[in-house]
Design a protein around this motif. Structure first.
Motif, short mmCIF file in Angstrom:
data_model
loop_
_atom_site.label_atom_id
_atom_site.label_comp_id
_atom_site.label_asym_id
_atom_site.label_seq_id
_atom_site.Cartn_x
_atom_site.Cartn_y
_atom_site.Cartn_z
N ARG A 147 7.05 30.42 -16.41
CA ARG A 147 5.84 30.71 -15.64
C ARG A 147 5.01 31.78 -16.33
O ARG A 147 5.54 32.64 -17.04
CB ARG A 147 6.21 31.21 -14.23
N ARG A 148 3.73 31.74 -16.08
CA ARG A 148 2.86 32.83 -16.50
C ARG A 148 2.24 33.48 -15.27
O ARG A 148 2.27 32.90 -14.18
CB ARG A 148 1.78 32.31 -17.47
N ASP A 149 1.72 34.67 -15.44
CA ASP A 149 1.21 35.46 -14.33
C ASP A 149 -0.26 35.17 -14.06
O ASP A 149 -1.05 34.99 -15.00
CB ASP A 149 1.37 36.96 -14.62
N GLY A 150 -0.61 35.14 -12.79
CA GLY A 150 -2.01 35.02 -12.42
C GLY A 150 -2.67 36.39 -12.38
O GLY A 150 -1.99 37.42 -12.36
N ASN A 151 -3.99 36.42 -12.35
CA ASN A 151 -4.69 37.70 -12.33
C ASN A 151 -5.72 37.82 -11.21
O ASN A 151 -6.55 38.72 -11.22
CB ASN A 151 -5.36 37.96 -13.69
N VAL A 152 -5.65 36.89 -10.25
CA VAL A 152 -6.53 36.94 -9.09
C VAL A 152 -5.68 36.94 -7.84
O VAL A 152 -4.85 36.05 -7.65
CB VAL A 152 -7.51 35.75 -9.05
N SER A 153 -5.85 37.94 -6.99
CA SER A 153 -5.05 38.05 -5.77
C SER A 153 -5.97 38.19 -4.57
O SER A 153 -6.75 39.15 -4.48
CB SER A 153 -4.12 39.27 -5.86
N ARG A 154 -5.90 37.22 -3.65
CA ARG A 154 -6.80 37.19 -2.50
C ARG A 154 -6.01 37.31 -1.20
O ARG A 154 -5.08 36.53 -0.95
CB ARG A 154 -7.62 35.91 -2.49
N LYS A 155 -6.40 38.23 -0.39
CA LYS A 155 -5.76 38.46 0.91
C LYS A 155 -5.75 37.19 1.76
O LYS A 155 -4.76 36.86 2.42
CB LYS A 155 -6.51 39.57 1.62
N GLU A 156 -6.84 36.44 1.71
CA GLU A 156 -6.97 35.26 2.56
C GLU A 156 -5.97 34.16 2.18
O GLU A 156 -5.61 33.32 3.02
CB GLU A 156 -8.39 34.71 2.53
N ASP A 157 -5.50 34.14 0.94
CA ASP A 157 -4.51 33.13 0.55
C ASP A 157 -3.21 33.34 1.31
O ASP A 157 -2.60 32.38 1.79
CB ASP A 157 -4.25 33.19 -0.96
N ALA A 158 -2.78 34.58 1.39
CA ALA A 158 -1.55 34.88 2.14
C ALA A 158 -1.72 34.57 3.62
O ALA A 158 -0.83 34.01 4.26
CB ALA A 158 -1.16 36.34 1.94
N GLU A 159 -2.88 34.91 4.16
CA GLU A 159 -3.12 34.67 5.59
C GLU A 159 -3.21 33.19 5.91
O GLU A 159 -2.85 32.75 7.01
CB GLU A 159 -4.43 35.37 5.99
N ARG A 160 -3.61 32.40 4.93
CA ARG A 160 -3.81 30.97 5.15
C ARG A 160 -2.55 30.14 4.93
O ARG A 160 -2.31 29.17 5.65
CB ARG A 160 -4.92 30.47 4.22
N PHE A 161 -1.76 30.51 3.95
CA PHE A 161 -0.68 29.63 3.52
C PHE A 161 0.73 30.04 3.95
O PHE A 161 1.64 29.23 3.90
CB PHE A 161 -0.69 29.49 1.99
N LEU A 162 0.94 31.31 4.35
CA LEU A 162 2.27 31.72 4.76
C LEU A 162 2.59 31.21 6.16
O LEU A 162 1.80 31.39 7.08
CB LEU A 162 2.39 33.25 4.71
N ALA A 314 -1.11 27.91 -21.64
CA ALA A 314 -2.28 28.78 -21.82
C ALA A 314 -2.89 29.21 -20.49
O ALA A 314 -3.85 29.98 -20.47
CB ALA A 314 -3.33 28.05 -22.66
N ASP A 315 -2.35 28.74 -19.38
CA ASP A 315 -2.87 29.09 -18.07
C ASP A 315 -2.17 30.34 -17.55
O ASP A 315 -0.99 30.32 -17.23
CB ASP A 315 -2.64 27.93 -17.09
N GLY A 316 -2.89 31.44 -17.49
CA GLY A 316 -2.29 32.69 -17.03
C GLY A 316 -2.02 33.65 -18.17
O GLY A 316 -2.50 33.46 -19.30
N GLU A 317 -1.22 34.68 -17.89
CA GLU A 317 -0.99 35.74 -18.85
C GLU A 317 0.42 36.29 -18.70
O GLU A 317 1.15 35.93 -17.77
CB GLU A 317 -1.99 36.87 -18.61
N ILE A 318 0.81 37.15 -19.62
CA ILE A 318 2.04 37.92 -19.50
C ILE A 318 1.63 39.38 -19.38
O ILE A 318 1.05 39.94 -20.31
CB ILE A 318 2.97 37.74 -20.72
N ARG A 319 1.90 40.00 -18.24
CA ARG A 319 1.51 41.39 -18.03
C ARG A 319 2.63 42.32 -18.47
O ARG A 319 3.82 42.01 -18.30
CB ARG A 319 1.19 41.65 -16.55
N ASP A 320 2.27 43.48 -18.98
CA ASP A 320 3.32 44.46 -19.34
C ASP A 320 3.71 45.30 -18.12
O ASP A 320 4.75 45.93 -18.10
CB ASP A 320 2.87 45.36 -20.49
N THR A 321 2.84 45.29 -17.10
CA THR A 321 3.12 45.95 -15.83
C THR A 321 2.77 44.97 -14.73
O THR A 321 1.70 44.35 -14.77
CB THR A 321 2.27 47.23 -15.67
N CYS A 322 3.65 44.84 -13.74
CA CYS A 322 3.44 43.81 -12.72
C CYS A 322 2.42 44.22 -11.66
O CYS A 322 1.62 43.41 -11.21
CB CYS A 322 4.76 43.46 -12.05
#
Length: 327
Positions: A147-162, A314-322
């Motif tokens: 897996r690679r890491d995403g770089n966009v985090s939206r509050k509404e995603d958690a509220e909608r999908f959990l 190529a979709d996403g990134e590897i972060r050195d800090t989470c």
């Protein structure tokens, strides 16, 4: 009607992306880091075992962390991202009691020292959940990585999908189907609640306003309900109660036994008795001779969950800090 419509929209949105999800999930593999970071899974396990020995509540926290990340916007570690203005996934109400962030950060630091910018935070979450299950005497299973890491985090995603803590089987099945998971996956993964605890607001409606008329959920064992009302009086938001009142730190079949005898803590867990398929599975799993079957089912469903919305190549990134800030 509004809730039904929102669930229908949820299903349609994710169904439209299902082909993409299946394609990216197929790029995950076992032993992905064997060449680029040999021994990383052993390193992660060793670091976590020391943490687990010091805090028996941490395994449940890390298992939940992986679940909430995957359901929020796919298994891409975007739950770990921070926001200065309170708009990230971790700022959403369903994630207000999620914990384990610091443990993942500490493990990430060790991994970075060994293999800089090679191992994703998303893969660390999957490994940590696996090790949490096994440490609490649950099944030992391999996890797919890559897996690679995403770089966009939206509050509404958690509220909608959990999934909601008080959802019935129909609602829960719809939320899981939206993530390309089956009804069986839902029933099996519910048993992650065999470890851990929940805050009083997660189940207080069952105690004080079950049907909206100030009543108590009649499905609850009366003695169990009495103990809960003593521990969680109205307005108490800080106290916690074990999800499995028998063995909250051991991964076993006691969760299903609690559901069967009316001592399930959450409404969503108690609801497993209201559907013929989930009822049959619950009843089967009250027999200790089916422990190996449950372990195999749980491992398979965790692998399925770990494929939700993954980013690879190529979709996403590897972060050195989470846990970086994204605004």
């Amino acid at each position: 009607m509004a809730s039904r419509l929102s669930l229908l929209v949820l299903l349609l949105v994710v169904a439209a992306a299902s082909a993409t999800l299946t394609s990216t999930a197929a790029q995950l593999q076992y032993g992905y880091y064997n060449t680029t970071c040999p021994g990383v899974e052993d390193l992660v396990r060793e670091e976590l075992l020391a943490m687990f020995a010091a805090d028996m509540t941490l395994p449940a926290g890390l298992l939940r962390l992986h679940f909430h990340d995957c359901f929020g916007a796919g298994c891409d570690a975007t739950l770990l991202l921070k926001s200065h203005n309170g708009t990230a996934q971790r700022d959403a109400d369903p994630n207000s009691t999620v914990r384990g962030y610091e443990a993942i950060e500490a493990v990430k630091a060790k991994v970075e020292a060994a293999c800089p910018l090679v191992v994703s935070c998303a893969d660390l979450l999957a490994m940590a959940a696996r090790d949490a299950v096994n440490f609490t005497q649950g099944p030992a299973y391999q996890v797919e990585t890559g897996r690679r890491d995403g770089n966009v985090s939206r509050k509404e995603d958690a509220e909608r999908f959990l999934p909601p803590a008080d959802g019935n089987v129909t609602v829960l099945t719809q939320y899981f189907a939206a993530q390309n998971l089956s009804a069986k996956d839902m029933i099996v993964l519910s048993a992650a609640h065999t470890i851990g605890a929940a805050h009083c607001p997660s189940f207080s409606k069952r105690l004080y306003n079950s049907s909206g008329a100030g009543d108590q959920d009649p499905a609850m064992d009366p003695a169990y309900a009495k103990n809960l009302t003593a521990a969680c009086p109205p307005g108490n938001v800080a106290s916690v109660q074990p999800l499995d009142p028998v063995s909250p730190n051991r991964f076993d079949l006691d969760f299903y036994k609690s559901v069967a005898n009316g001592t399930a803590l959450l409404g969503s867990d108690a609801a497993l008795l209201e559907d013929s398929l989930s009822f049959a599975y619950v009843q089967l799993m009250t027999n200790d001779s089916y422990l190996d079957t449950f372990f195999a089912d749980f491992a398979a469903s965790m692998i399925n969950m770990g494929r939700i919305g993954v980013r690879t190549g190529a979709d996403g990134e590897i972060r050195d800090t989470c846990a970086i800030y994204v605004d």
